[in-house]
Write a protein that holds these residues in place. Structure first.
Motif, PDB file in Angstrom:
ATOM      1  N   ARG A  42       0.818  -1.222   0.000  1.00 31.21           N
ATOM      2  CA  ARG A  42       0.000   0.000   0.000  1.00 31.21           C
ATOM      3  C   ARG A  42       0.847   1.266   0.000  1.00 31.21           C
ATOM      4  NH1 ARG A  42      -2.623  -4.112   2.160  1.00 31.21           N
ATOM      5  NH2 ARG A  42      -4.865  -4.335   1.778  1.00 31.21           N
ATOM      6  N   ASN A  43       2.154   1.107   0.223  1.00 31.66           N
ATOM      7  CA  ASN A  43       3.077   2.241   0.179  1.00 31.66           C
ATOM      8  C   ASN A  43       3.858   2.300  -1.133  1.00 31.66           C
ATOM      9  OD1 ASN A  43       2.428   2.938   2.822  1.00 31.66           O
ATOM     10  ND2 ASN A  43       4.010   1.606   3.672  1.00 31.66           N
ATOM     11  N   TYR A  44       3.569   1.404  -2.060  1.00 37.24           N
ATOM     12  CA  TYR A  44       4.417   1.246  -3.243  1.00 37.24           C
ATOM     13  C   TYR A  44       4.535   2.540  -4.038  1.00 37.24           C
ATOM     14  CZ  TYR A  44       6.127  -0.716  -7.669  1.00 37.24           C
ATOM     15  OH  TYR A  44       6.846  -0.978  -8.800  1.00 37.24           O
ATOM     16  N   ALA A  45       3.420   3.176  -4.370  1.00 34.21           N
ATOM     17  CA  ALA A  45       3.480   4.405  -5.160  1.00 34.21           C
ATOM     18  C   ALA A  45       4.226   5.497  -4.406  1.00 34.21           C
ATOM     19  CB  ALA A  45       2.069   4.872  -5.522  1.00 34.21           C
ATOM     20  N   ARG A  46       3.929   5.629  -3.129  1.00 41.25           N
ATOM     21  CA  ARG A  46       4.638   6.622  -2.318  1.00 41.25           C
ATOM     22  C   ARG A  46       6.137   6.374  -2.347  1.00 41.25           C
ATOM     23  NH1 ARG A  46       5.066   5.816   3.963  1.00 41.25           N
ATOM     24  NH2 ARG A  46       6.596   4.375   3.060  1.00 41.25           N
ATOM     25  N   ASP A  47       6.543   5.108  -2.230  1.00 42.63           N
ATOM     26  CA  ASP A  47       7.962   4.778  -2.186  1.00 42.63           C
ATOM     27  C   ASP A  47       8.655   5.065  -3.519  1.00 42.63           C
ATOM     28  OD1 ASP A  47       7.743   3.978   0.444  1.00 42.63           O
ATOM     29  OD2 ASP A  47       7.511   1.850  -0.046  1.00 42.63           O
ATOM     30  N   VAL A  48       8.035   4.682  -4.611  1.00 42.75           N
ATOM     31  CA  VAL A  48       8.625   4.948  -5.928  1.00 42.75           C
ATOM     32  C   VAL A  48       8.793   6.446  -6.139  1.00 42.75           C
ATOM     33  CG1 VAL A  48       8.161   4.859  -8.410  1.00 42.75           C
ATOM     34  CG2 VAL A  48       7.881   2.800  -7.008  1.00 42.75           C
ATOM     35  N   LEU A  49       7.782   7.223  -5.795  1.00 46.83           N
ATOM     36  CA  LEU A  49       7.857   8.671  -5.988  1.00 46.83           C
ATOM     37  C   LEU A  49       8.880   9.295  -5.057  1.00 46.83           C
ATOM     38  CD1 LEU A  49       4.056   9.402  -6.436  1.00 46.83           C
ATOM     39  CD2 LEU A  49       5.803   9.187  -8.214  1.00 46.83           C
ATOM     40  N   TYR A  50       9.012   8.762  -3.851  1.00 49.01           N
ATOM     41  CA  TYR A  50      10.044   9.236  -2.926  1.00 49.01           C
ATOM     42  C   TYR A  50      11.429   9.046  -3.540  1.00 49.01           C
ATOM     43  CZ  TYR A  50      13.152   9.371   1.132  1.00 49.01           C
ATOM     44  OH  TYR A  50      14.177   9.655   1.995  1.00 49.01           O
ATOM     45  N   LEU A  51      11.689   7.873  -4.092  1.00 51.14           N
ATOM     46  CA  LEU A  51      12.996   7.592  -4.677  1.00 51.14           C
ATOM     47  C   LEU A  51      13.280   8.505  -5.872  1.00 51.14           C
ATOM     48  CD1 LEU A  51      12.835   3.706  -4.403  1.00 51.14           C
ATOM     49  CD2 LEU A  51      14.395   5.210  -3.141  1.00 51.14           C
ATOM     50  N   ILE A  52      12.281   8.727  -6.694  1.00 51.98           N
ATOM     51  CA  ILE A  52      12.467   9.595  -7.857  1.00 51.98           C
ATOM     52  C   ILE A  52      12.741  11.037  -7.430  1.00 51.98           C
ATOM     53  CG2 ILE A  52      11.169  10.683  -9.747  1.00 51.98           C
ATOM     54  CD1 ILE A  52      10.081   7.925 -10.413  1.00 51.98           C
ATOM     55  N   LYS A  53      11.992  11.536  -6.451  1.00 50.99           N
ATOM     56  CA  LYS A  53      12.186  12.921  -6.012  1.00 50.99           C
ATOM     57  C   LYS A  53      13.532  13.122  -5.335  1.00 50.99           C
ATOM     58  CE  LYS A  53       7.267  13.898  -5.243  1.00 50.99           C
ATOM     59  NZ  LYS A  53       6.221  14.122  -4.212  1.00 50.99           N
ATOM     60  N   ASN A  54      13.883  12.199  -4.432  1.00 52.81           N
ATOM     61  CA  ASN A  54      15.078  12.402  -3.622  1.00 52.81           C
ATOM     62  C   ASN A  54      16.368  12.019  -4.323  1.00 52.81           C
ATOM     63  OD1 ASN A  54      14.385  13.190  -0.590  1.00 52.81           O
ATOM     64  ND2 ASN A  54      12.732  11.926  -1.375  1.00 52.81           N
ATOM     65  N   TYR A  55      16.333  10.986  -5.156  1.00 49.38           N
ATOM     66  CA  TYR A  55      17.580  10.511  -5.760  1.00 49.38           C
ATOM     67  C   TYR A  55      17.635  10.727  -7.264  1.00 49.38           C
ATOM     68  CZ  TYR A  55      17.834   8.679  -1.107  1.00 49.38           C
ATOM     69  OH  TYR A  55      17.845   8.583   0.261  1.00 49.38           O
ATOM     70  N   GLY A  56      16.542  11.250  -7.833  1.00 47.92           N
ATOM     71  CA  GLY A  56      16.540  11.702  -9.212  1.00 47.92           C
ATOM     72  C   GLY A  56      16.517  13.212  -9.269  1.00 47.92           C
ATOM     73  N   ASP A  57      15.387  13.821  -8.920  1.00 49.91           N
ATOM     74  CA  ASP A  57      15.222  15.270  -8.994  1.00 49.91           C
ATOM     75  C   ASP A  57      16.276  16.025  -8.194  1.00 49.91           C
ATOM     76  OD1 ASP A  57      12.995  15.115 -10.629  1.00 49.91           O
ATOM     77  OD2 ASP A  57      11.558  15.218  -8.987  1.00 49.91           O
ATOM     78  N   ARG A  58      16.407  15.685  -6.939  1.00 48.29           N
ATOM     79  CA  ARG A  58      17.289  16.466  -6.068  1.00 48.29           C
ATOM     80  C   ARG A  58      18.757  16.324  -6.431  1.00 48.29           C
ATOM     81  NH1 ARG A  58      14.078  15.536  -0.308  1.00 48.29           N
ATOM     82  NH2 ARG A  58      12.592  17.245  -0.614  1.00 48.29           N
ATOM     83  N   ARG A  59      19.108  15.267  -7.127  1.00 45.45           N
ATOM     84  CA  ARG A  59      20.498  15.096  -7.581  1.00 45.45           C
ATOM     85  C   ARG A  59      20.653  15.486  -9.053  1.00 45.45           C
ATOM     86  NH1 ARG A  59      23.883  11.845  -4.375  1.00 45.45           N
ATOM     87  NH2 ARG A  59      25.096  11.561  -6.284  1.00 45.45           N
ATOM     88  N   HIS A  60      19.620  16.063  -9.640  1.00 41.78           N
ATOM     89  CA  HIS A  60      19.660  16.471 -11.054  1.00 41.78           C
ATOM     90  C   HIS A  60      19.970  15.294 -11.970  1.00 41.78           C
ATOM     91  CE1 HIS A  60      19.384  20.528  -9.509  1.00 41.78           C
ATOM     92  NE2 HIS A  60      20.458  20.318  -8.769  1.00 41.78           N
TER      93      HIS A  60
END
Length: 427
Positions: A164-182
């Protein structure tokens, strides 16, 4: 402990979509240019088929990577009721000893070994935003970036409600380790048509709702999630990211292809090294019948620690050595050689089988332009399928010999065997 964050420091959605799209597009154009300009085109035409289909084939090989080891205090090394430092939860002594995954020096040594093997990415075992594993990720990505290794993630069953946390977790990883690291080293998987996007897999994805033990007692499985629960989660991921990437690829750890499809996943990616390569064609056919992707892992087999279970009525059975189920006397050089030969044979068989199935024109991966090989694993020491170098047998201490560790004469034979196979394919 890392604290969860909503969106502080993350660009608004519209701006985020533009930056993601522009990043993917510029990366794609650069790759395409490298393959279509003058002499490079001629060179590409002379390469093996896979090398001409993808701009950087080594990124299509990923080591499963575990950043969970600690030595102050001990974590994971005591697995199975062991008591480090001499007695610890592995049948093999690492070349680096009982290291701490937080050590930058350890990460650097790992990155050099990975780069030497020809593998271009790691798939990191991730245990949720509040885990101590998550705290390691920024430094780990810094080190991997410095060695031109990209990073993907797979989501572990860190809580009973992990589905039930899957979507939240995927989006967390994308925001923190994709977006924030450019997007400096977050793996964006490339399809044959040059479209790209993130790829995620998860462990314990499709489960039965109950389990019956050897005594006939049936109990509920605590982290079971119905297919419609997964479908809502995978739909949420795709809806949120549909403007940001050409593709988002979601893989389930399952052989239940009907339920995998019902859960909204693109395909399957297994962890189980007991699912032997001679069965993979059947599973690939089943995936193809439903237009699902598949990835079967390169592996050296299974040589796991035995967990202590003193209860007389336990249903636990010690895991068998794989491949072949052999029983070895690890004090005998001949037995160690036989076990090493079995493991080396599994590496070659699994590599050639997964590459062959994924490039077969009759199967779904080739039809959809998908190629991705997971390698299980770089450093899962408890289960004994690590490619990370072990101590050479001659370098074991007298105490380590007395404790019966399974170290071979050449502690890096697995990494060397993999390197030869990868480099032959991508040359």
């Amino acid at each position: 402990m890392h604290r969860r964050s909503n969106a502080d420091g993350v660009a608004p959605r519209a701006a985020r979509a533009v930056s993601r799209r522009s990043f993917v597009r510029s990366a794609g154009l650069a790759a395409a240019g490298a393959l279509t300009c003058g002499p490079a085109l001629v060179a590409a035409q002379r390469r093996p088929p896979l090398s001409s289909r993808y701009s950087d084939l080594r990124r299509h090989f990923l080591f499963e990577y575990y950043p969970w080891y600690r030595n102050d205090p001990w974590e994971h090394w005591p697995e199975g009721g062991h008591h480090p430092p001499a007695d610890f939860g592995s049948n093999f002594v690492p070349a680096l000893g009982l290291y701490d995954s937080r050590s930058t020096a350890v990460m650097e040594r790992h990155a050099r070994w990975i780069a030497e093997s020809g593998v271009g990415a790691i798939d990191v075992s991730w245990w949720g935003p509040d885990s101590n594993v998550n705290e390691v990720i920024p430094t780990l990505m810094d080190v991997m970036k410095a060695h031109d290794i990209h990073v993907a993630f797979y989501v572990e069953p860190y809580a009973d409600d992990h589905a039930r946390n899957y979507a939240r977790d995927v989006l967390y990883l994308i925001k923190n380790y994709g977006d924030r690291r450019h997007w400096d080293c977050f793996l964006l998987h490339e399809y044959e048509d040059a479209t790209t996007g993130p790829i995620f897999k998860s462990f314990r994805t499709i489960l039965p709702d109950t389990s019956t033990d050897c005594h006939g007692v049936t109990t509920p499985i605590a982290d079971y999630a119905a297919d419609d629960v997964w479908k809502r989660q995978t739909d949420a991921v795709r809806e949120t990211l549909r403007h940001d990437f050409d593709r988002v690829t979601l893989l389930a750890d399952s052989l239940h292809v009907g339920r995998t499809q019902a859960g909204g996943f693109d395909g399957i990616a297994l962890f189980d090294n007991y699912v032997a390569p001679d069965t993979w064609r059947l599973h690939a056919d089943n995936c193809t019948a439903r237009n699902l992707l598949f990835s079967f892992q390169v592996n050296p087999g299974f040589d796991s620690i035995v967990f202590p279970h003193p209860e007389p009525d336990t249903c636990y059975k010690p895991p068998a050595f794989s491949p072949g189920g052999g029983v070895y006397d690890w004090t005998r050089a001949g037995d160690r050689t036989a076990a090493q030969d079995a493991s080396r044979g599994r590496i070659a068989e699994s590599f050639k089988t997964t590459v062959g199935l994924q490039t077969s024109a009759a199967l779904s991966n080739a039809k959809r332009g998908f190629f991705l090989v997971y390698i299980n694993s770089f450093n899962e020491w408890h289960e004994g399928h690590q490619f990370e170098p072990m101590k050479d047998r001659a370098n074991l201490s007298s105490e380590e010999r007395a404790l019966g560790y399974h170290n071979p004469e050449n502690g890096r034979y697995r990494l060397d065997a993999l390197r030869d196979l990868v480099q032959e394919l991508i040359a």
